[in-house]
Design a protein around this motif. Sequence first.
Motif, PDB file in Angstrom:
ATOM      1  N   ASP A  46       0.851  -1.189   0.000  1.00 16.42           N
ATOM      2  CA  ASP A  46       0.000   0.000   0.000  1.00 16.42           C
ATOM      3  C   ASP A  46       0.893   1.248   0.000  1.00 16.42           C
ATOM      4  O   ASP A  46       2.118   1.144   0.180  1.00 16.42           O
ATOM      5  CB  ASP A  46      -0.983  -0.022   1.185  1.00 16.42           C
ATOM      6  N   PRO A  47       0.317   2.434  -0.223  1.00 12.08           N
ATOM      7  CA  PRO A  47       1.161   3.640  -0.338  1.00 12.08           C
ATOM      8  C   PRO A  47       2.010   3.937   0.889  1.00 12.08           C
ATOM      9  O   PRO A  47       3.135   4.440   0.754  1.00 12.08           O
ATOM     10  CB  PRO A  47       0.134   4.753  -0.586  1.00 12.08           C
ATOM     11  N   TRP A  94      -4.194   2.710   5.486  1.00 13.28           N
ATOM     12  CA  TRP A  94      -4.577   1.429   4.905  1.00 13.28           C
ATOM     13  C   TRP A  94      -4.570   0.276   5.905  1.00 13.28           C
ATOM     14  O   TRP A  94      -4.719  -0.872   5.519  1.00 13.28           O
ATOM     15  CB  TRP A  94      -3.705   1.103   3.682  1.00 13.28           C
ATOM     16  N   GLU A 115      -2.868   2.694  -6.942  1.00 17.95           N
ATOM     17  CA  GLU A 115      -2.466   2.907  -5.556  1.00 17.95           C
ATOM     18  C   GLU A 115      -1.539   1.819  -5.029  1.00 17.95           C
ATOM     19  O   GLU A 115      -0.494   2.102  -4.445  1.00 17.95           O
ATOM     20  CB  GLU A 115      -3.739   2.977  -4.706  1.00 17.95           C
ATOM     21  N   ARG A 116      -1.926   0.587  -5.216  1.00 21.24           N
ATOM     22  CA  ARG A 116      -1.143  -0.540  -4.692  1.00 21.24           C
ATOM     23  C   ARG A 116      -0.167  -1.014  -5.767  1.00 21.24           C
ATOM     24  O   ARG A 116      -0.563  -1.242  -6.917  1.00 21.24           O
ATOM     25  CB  ARG A 116      -2.061  -1.694  -4.260  1.00 21.24           C
ATOM     26  N   GLU A 166      -7.356  11.277  -8.441  1.00 20.90           N
ATOM     27  CA  GLU A 166      -8.120  11.645  -7.254  1.00 20.90           C
ATOM     28  C   GLU A 166      -8.159  13.164  -7.102  1.00 20.90           C
ATOM     29  O   GLU A 166      -7.150  13.836  -7.293  1.00 20.90           O
ATOM     30  CB  GLU A 166      -7.506  11.022  -5.992  1.00 20.90           C
ATOM     31  N   THR A 221      -1.196   5.900 -11.980  1.00 21.15           N
ATOM     32  CA  THR A 221      -2.261   6.414 -11.124  1.00 21.15           C
ATOM     33  C   THR A 221      -2.766   5.405 -10.098  1.00 21.15           C
ATOM     34  O   THR A 221      -3.546   5.767  -9.219  1.00 21.15           O
ATOM     35  CB  THR A 221      -3.462   6.885 -11.975  1.00 21.15           C
ATOM     36  N   ASP A 225      -4.814  -3.014  -7.279  1.00 19.12           N
ATOM     37  CA  ASP A 225      -6.040  -2.222  -7.326  1.00 19.12           C
ATOM     38  C   ASP A 225      -7.165  -2.968  -8.032  1.00 19.12           C
ATOM     39  O   ASP A 225      -6.937  -3.788  -8.933  1.00 19.12           O
ATOM     40  CB  ASP A 225      -5.780  -0.904  -8.045  1.00 19.12           C
TER      41      ASP A 225
END
Length: 258
Positions: free
Chosen positions: A39-40, A212, A68-69, A170, A66, A123
Motif C-alpha cells: 500500500d502507499p 490502509w 495505488e497498490r 483523485e 495512477t 487495485d
Amino acid sequence: MSSIYQHFRPEEAPFIDKVTSWIEQVEIQYAPKLTDFLDPRQMQIVQMMVGTKGEVKVDFHGGNETLERKRALLYPSYYQPVESDYQLQAFKITYPSKFVTIEHRQILGSLMNVGLKREKFGDILFHEEVWYCIVAHEVSDYVRLQLNAVGKTKVDVSECSLVEIPSFKEEWQEKKLTVSSLRLDVIVSNIYSTSRQKAAEYIQSGLVKVNWQQTDQVSFVCEAGDVISVRRKGRSTIVAIEGHTKKDKIKVTVGVKK
C-alpha cells in the motif's frame, strides 16, 4: 538499527524488519528482489529506507502511474528494470451489468474467499461497466480458474494487457479544522461532521483505517501525512498540523476526497 525505528510508529516495526531483510538480500546476492503488492504507506517506508542505501535502488509498478497498490522492485545500482520484472497480470471481470450491480467490496471479498492473500493483488477498478484487477503473475492461473462468481453473480474473467487498465486522478478538497486533540475519534468526528461518540463507534466497529491499516483504537494519535478512510464515508488525509490557537486548540489542514 535502533535509529531506524525512531522514524516510524511502533506498530510498523515488523514491516521495517521485513524491508531491512529485503535490502540485505539485494546487497548480498547482488540481484533484484520483487515484493508482493504494497500500500502507499508501505511504499513510502521502503522508499525512505532504501534512500539511505547508495548501492540499492527501488522502483514501483502496479499497472499504471495512477494506481495505488504496487509491487516494489529492489535492485542493485547496476540493474536496469523492465516492465516484465514486476510480474503483473491484469484481468477484466464482466457480468450482466444491466441486471445486477457489483461493488468493489464484493470483488475484494471474492478474491480473498478463493484463498488469495491481500498482498497478491493490487487495485480493483471500475470503468464503463467492467471491473479490472491486477494480480501477481504467480497467482494468475489460480485466479482465472477459481474466480467464476462474485457473490451469487456469475462473472467472466479474462486476461487483458496493462495498457487497458483505466487511469484515474483523485481530486481532494482542502478543509481547515480546529480540533481539541489529534486523537483519531476527534479527527474523524471533525472531518466527517459527526459526533465524537459516533466516530468512536465507527472506529470500534472496524470501519476506520489509518494508512490502509484497520485500527479499533479511538485514542490513536494522528500525524501529518496520515490517510484516514471511513467505510461508506470516504477518504481524507491530514495535509498539515499548523500549531495552536490562543485557546490551545490545534489547527489542522485536511484534504477530503471529492
